[in-house]
Scaffold this active site. Structure first.
Site, mmCIF file in Angstrom:
data_model
loop_
_atom_site.group_PDB
_atom_site.id
_atom_site.type_symbol
_atom_site.label_atom_id
_atom_site.label_comp_id
_atom_site.label_asym_id
_atom_site.label_seq_id
_atom_site.Cartn_x
_atom_site.Cartn_y
_atom_site.Cartn_z
ATOM 1 N N ASP A 45 0.836 -1.199 0.000
ATOM 2 C CA ASP A 45 0.000 0.000 0.000
ATOM 3 C C ASP A 45 0.870 1.247 0.000
ATOM 4 O O ASP A 45 2.036 1.219 0.423
ATOM 5 C CB ASP A 45 -0.911 0.006 1.232
ATOM 6 C CG ASP A 45 -1.845 -1.201 1.272
ATOM 7 O OD1 ASP A 45 -2.178 -1.706 0.192
ATOM 8 O OD2 ASP A 45 -2.211 -1.627 2.374
ATOM 9 N N LYS A 46 0.293 2.353 -0.417
ATOM 10 C CA LYS A 46 1.032 3.615 -0.540
ATOM 11 C C LYS A 46 1.843 3.948 0.706
ATOM 12 O O LYS A 46 3.024 4.304 0.611
ATOM 13 C CB LYS A 46 0.051 4.753 -0.838
ATOM 14 C CG LYS A 46 0.683 6.131 -0.886
ATOM 15 C CD LYS A 46 -0.370 7.218 -1.043
ATOM 16 C CE LYS A 46 0.249 8.607 -0.954
ATOM 17 N NZ LYS A 46 -0.774 9.675 -1.019
#
Length: 315
Positions: A137-138
């Site tokens: 995820d970011k």
């Protein structure tokens, strides 16, 4: 276009299976794609069925189109490289770096950075793009592997599917598992949230959920918080974040799945770090194990929580 001519010596195998055995540098999915696109001829006739059985004496022609150019620009984004050779690249991803372009993130991604770092990447899956095998995820930091060849991409994907690749995470969660419980397994299927389509949730298999298994153990108890060790058996989107929330211990700082309570440390996102990655090298067969040092924000969070717990361990 690359042209390949083959003559079958033994009969009884499916077309896609036969070609994958004869052409180990192409993944099975890529071969199936080429068949479906009409790039395979069987005895001078186009064959678009991957299940066709080949017979001894059959002549097969395979045309491999040149890789389509990717409409992305290389960007000189610094990479914290943990391991690299001709087949494999493993980096320590920082928070805030999106792995792959998506709506709202067309540039400034890990893919843009890899295109600049590896300007001569081959066409993986028929497109000139870096071989992203798994994602983070970011705002999840840590080790992520990138295949630099079609063979490496195929090999790494097979390891993830067979669950032989080992992915370990560190995470700080709210609350503390009961004192007598030091480890466990979270086995709940995960699917798209039925109401908020931007979120994932525990969803029954019959309603579209996919099996998801996370192993966990306590590394350090810090009062109302716990440093946890997670090991993924499967790799669903947001798996650790969803599973942790489901058992009542969401990841600290998670803007989507936790309450957003402040802990007094300025975190860029969830306190979740891909700490260790172990994969088998696609060429040598040797096991490659890397450990990604946690970012400063993660270590600062632990220091603050340890200090609070030392001062007032019973509160």
């Amino acid at each position: 276009m690359t042209e390949i001519n083959l003559q079958v010596s033994e009969e009884g195998d499916r077309l896609d299976r036969y070609l994958s055995q004869q052409l180990p540098n192409l993944s099975r999915s890529r071969i199936q794609q080429l068949i479906e696109q009409g790039n395979v001829q069987l005895n001078s006739k186009v064959c678009t069925s991957k299940k066709t059985t080949v017979k001894a004496g059959d002549r097969i022609f395979l045309g491999i189109p040149e890789a389509e150019p990717l409409e992305l620009q290389p960007e000189d984004i610094p990479l914290d490289i943990l391991y690299e050779d001709d087949s494999l690249l493993i980096i320590n991803k920082p928070a805030g770096l999106v792995v792959h372009p998506a709506p709202g993130h067309q540039d400034g991604t890990l893919v843009n950075a890899i295109l600049a770092h590896c300007p001569n990447l081959p066409g993986i899956g028929g497109v000139q793009r870096p071989g992203i095998v798994h994602r983070l995820d970011k705002d999840t930091t840590g080790a992520i592997a990138i295949a630099k060849t079609e063979l490496a991409h195929q090999h790494l994907q097979a390891q993830l599917k067979a669950k032989t690749a080992r992915r370990e995470y560190l995470g700080v969660v709210y609350g503390s598992p009961t004192p007598k419980t030091e480890s466990g397994i979270i086995d709940f299927p995960i699917g798209r949230h039925p109401v908020d389509r931007k979120k994932m949730a525990v969803v029954p298999v019959e309603q579209g959920g996919r099996p998801a298994v996370t192993h966990w153990k306590v590394k350090e108890r810090l009062g109302n918080y716990t440093l946890m060790h997670f090991q993924l058996e499967t790799g669903r989107t947001h798996q650790i974040r969803v599973h942790s929330t489901h058992i009542g211990h969401p990841i600290v700082g998670d803007p989507v799945y936790s309450s957003g309570r402040s802990v007094g440390v300025n975190l860029p996102g969830q306190a979740l770090h891909a700490w260790r990655l172990k994969v088998q090298h696609p060429v040598s067969g040797e096991w490659i194990e890397v450990t990604a040092p946690p970012p400063q924000t993660f270590t600062t969070l632990l220091e603050v929580l340890r200090r609070r717990f030392t001062i007032s361990p019973q509160k």
